[in-house]
Write an enzyme that holds these catalytic residues in place. Structure first.
Site, PDB file in Angstrom:
ATOM      1  N   TYR A  57       0.506  -0.895  -0.149  1.00 26.52           N
ATOM      2  CA  TYR A  57       0.437  -0.270  -0.017  1.00 26.52           C
ATOM      3  C   TYR A  57       0.984   1.080   0.210  1.00 26.52           C
ATOM      4  O   TYR A  57       2.059   1.513   0.199  1.00 26.52           O
ATOM      5  CB  TYR A  57      -1.078  -0.296   1.504  1.00 26.52           C
ATOM      6  CG  TYR A  57      -0.318   0.358   2.384  1.00 26.52           C
ATOM      7  CD1 TYR A  57       0.250   1.605   3.312  1.00 26.52           C
ATOM      8  CD2 TYR A  57      -0.028  -1.029   3.273  1.00 26.52           C
ATOM      9  CE1 TYR A  57       0.431   1.543   4.184  1.00 26.52           C
ATOM     10  CE2 TYR A  57       0.794  -0.818   4.482  1.00 26.52           C
ATOM     11  CZ  TYR A  57       0.679   0.574   4.677  1.00 26.52           C
ATOM     12  OH  TYR A  57       1.597   0.776   6.146  1.00 26.52           O
ATOM     13  N   CYS A  58       0.327   2.470  -0.724  1.00 22.65           N
ATOM     14  CA  CYS A  58       0.927   3.619  -0.452  1.00 22.65           C
ATOM     15  C   CYS A  58      -0.186   4.864   0.831  1.00 22.65           C
ATOM     16  O   CYS A  58      -0.800   3.906   1.366  1.00 22.65           O
ATOM     17  CB  CYS A  58       1.206   4.499  -1.580  1.00 22.65           C
ATOM     18  SG  CYS A  58      -0.303   4.558  -3.183  1.00 22.65           S
ATOM     19  N   PHE A  59      -0.071   5.819   0.050  1.00 21.22           N
ATOM     20  CA  PHE A  59      -0.663   6.478   0.674  1.00 21.22           C
ATOM     21  C   PHE A  59      -1.721   6.599   0.280  1.00 21.22           C
ATOM     22  O   PHE A  59      -3.106   6.672   1.198  1.00 21.22           O
ATOM     23  CB  PHE A  59      -0.573   7.987   0.748  1.00 21.22           C
ATOM     24  CG  PHE A  59      -1.472   8.768   2.172  1.00 21.22           C
ATOM     25  CD1 PHE A  59      -1.301   8.742   3.649  1.00 21.22           C
ATOM     26  CD2 PHE A  59      -2.398   9.891   1.308  1.00 21.22           C
ATOM     27  CE1 PHE A  59      -1.463  10.473   4.195  1.00 21.22           C
ATOM     28  CE2 PHE A  59      -2.979  10.581   1.953  1.00 21.22           C
ATOM     29  CZ  PHE A  59      -3.585  10.489   3.523  1.00 21.22           C
TER      30      PHE A  59
END
Length: 362
Positions: free
Chosen positions: A93-95
């Site tokens: 995941y990222c933001f």
């Protein structure tokens, strides 16, 4: 590959997570099973962000590819590949589950590894855990373990399956003397760990969850205000322990432990640390102690350090603890407990409480 949308299963299964955000983002908050393997480090992310504001998305993407290419790109992809090899069930995941996740997923795929990404990224996971935590606080199916300072409440909490150790999560014992030698988590990390732990207990049992009676702060970490309100009216299990046992426990767990942790660096270093630790804690509550009591406690500390250095004795520290308990902590506890004593379900020592809780769980 379809993105992950079932957040409950994700946390119940402790799925390993690759957090591709920059280290500065990760330090502000992440999840118990997450590991930071960034796509861009802090200065690269900052440069791309500035470019995005000034020149738009396309230019920012181009800059990102310029900054992370060649050997540097290979190094970061290899870090993801190695993690995936060790944790085949990993997700990433990222933001917000956007561009950084898609780029990382594509680069991994190019390297022969297919990992799913989390829909909505960190932001969605964080919102989910906060919603879960607030919902359980709203339902309020808890019991509170109360007891005077030094009773050993944490020992009880850690011996019960249907319990959550907030002080353990906070790496702090919750008083002026509560520093454990470990760094405290970020506030968000604390809340996320709390929510995940409660999610797991709720999935396993419908019974009430036991918490230790806490103040507003556990060191520098704040307990949610909703929990404080809930705990004021919650059913109470009261732990009663003789004063002498409490004195010995505090002296052992707080002072002797602090001394022993630093003894490997030499006796003088250990003594200096113990002096700084205790003197600093006393100074933090000096106004509440009052000048006369504070001076008396400092005298006990000075005498205790001399006695420890010369004879290895802890008697003066035990005297210091007895003064703290009898003149400060116990009157404060008695006053606070009086307002909620009517909620007491059961009262007993460690063994009696554990037996009672076991019967209640049947």
């Amino acid at each position: 590959m379809q993105p992950i949308r079932d957040f409950t299963s994700l946390f119940l299964q402790d799925r390993p997570m690759i957090d591709v955000r920059a280290p500065v983002e990760y330090a502000k908050g992440a999840f118990p099973s997450s590991h930071n393997r960034p796509l861009m480090v802090d200065h690269e992310r900052e440069a791309v962000g500035t470019c995005y504001k000034e020149q738009g998305q396309a230019a920012a993407i181009d800059l990102g590819h310029q900054l992370v290419q060649g050997d540097l790109k290979a190094e970061r992809v290899q870090a993801w590949v190695a993690f995936a090899a060790e944790h085949p069930e990993a997700v990433l995941y990222c933001f917000r589950g956007g561009l950084r996740s898609r780029i990382s997923q594509q680069w991994l795929s190019d390297a022969g590894v297919d990992l799913p990404m989390i829909e909505g990224g960190y932001k969605a996971l964080r919102s989910f855990l906060l919603e879960q935590l607030h919902e359980r606080l709203r339902v309020g199916h808890i019991r509170v373990l109360s007891g005077a300072t030094g009773s050993g409440k944490t020992e009880v909490i850690r011996s019960v399956d249907q319990a959550i150790d907030l002080e353990g999560m906070a790496n702090h014992r919750g008083s002026a003397f509560g520093y454990t030698g470990s760094t405290q988590p970020a506030q968000i990390d604390f809340e996320n760990a709390w929510s995940v732990a409660w999610l797991k207990l709720a999935a396993r049992s419908s019974g009430p969850v036991l918490f230790e009676d806490e103040g507003r702060l556990i060191g520098r970490v704040a307990v949610l205000p909703e929990f404080l309100v809930l705990s004021q009216g919650a059913p109470i299990v009261k732990l009663t322990v003789p004063l002498e046992q409490r004195i010995q426990r505090i002296c052992r767990d707080y002072f002797q432990d602090a001394y022993q942790r630093h003894l490997c660096h030499g006796e003088q270093v250990a003594l200096a640390y113990l002096d700084e630790f205790v003197r600093g804690a006393l100074t933090r509550i000096q106004k509440r102690l009052g000048g006369v009591r504070f001076a008396r406690l400092i005298q006990c500390l000075d005498a205790g350090l001399v006695d420890l250095a010369q004879r290895g004795g802890w008697t003066q520290f035990e005297n210091l603890v007895e003064i703290l308990l009898s003149d400060y902590y116990d009157p404060m506890y008695d006053y606070q407990f009086a307002s909620k004593a009517e909620h007491t379900l059961f009262e007993g020592n460690h063994q009696e409480i554990l037996q009672w809780l076991a019967q209640q769980a049947q």
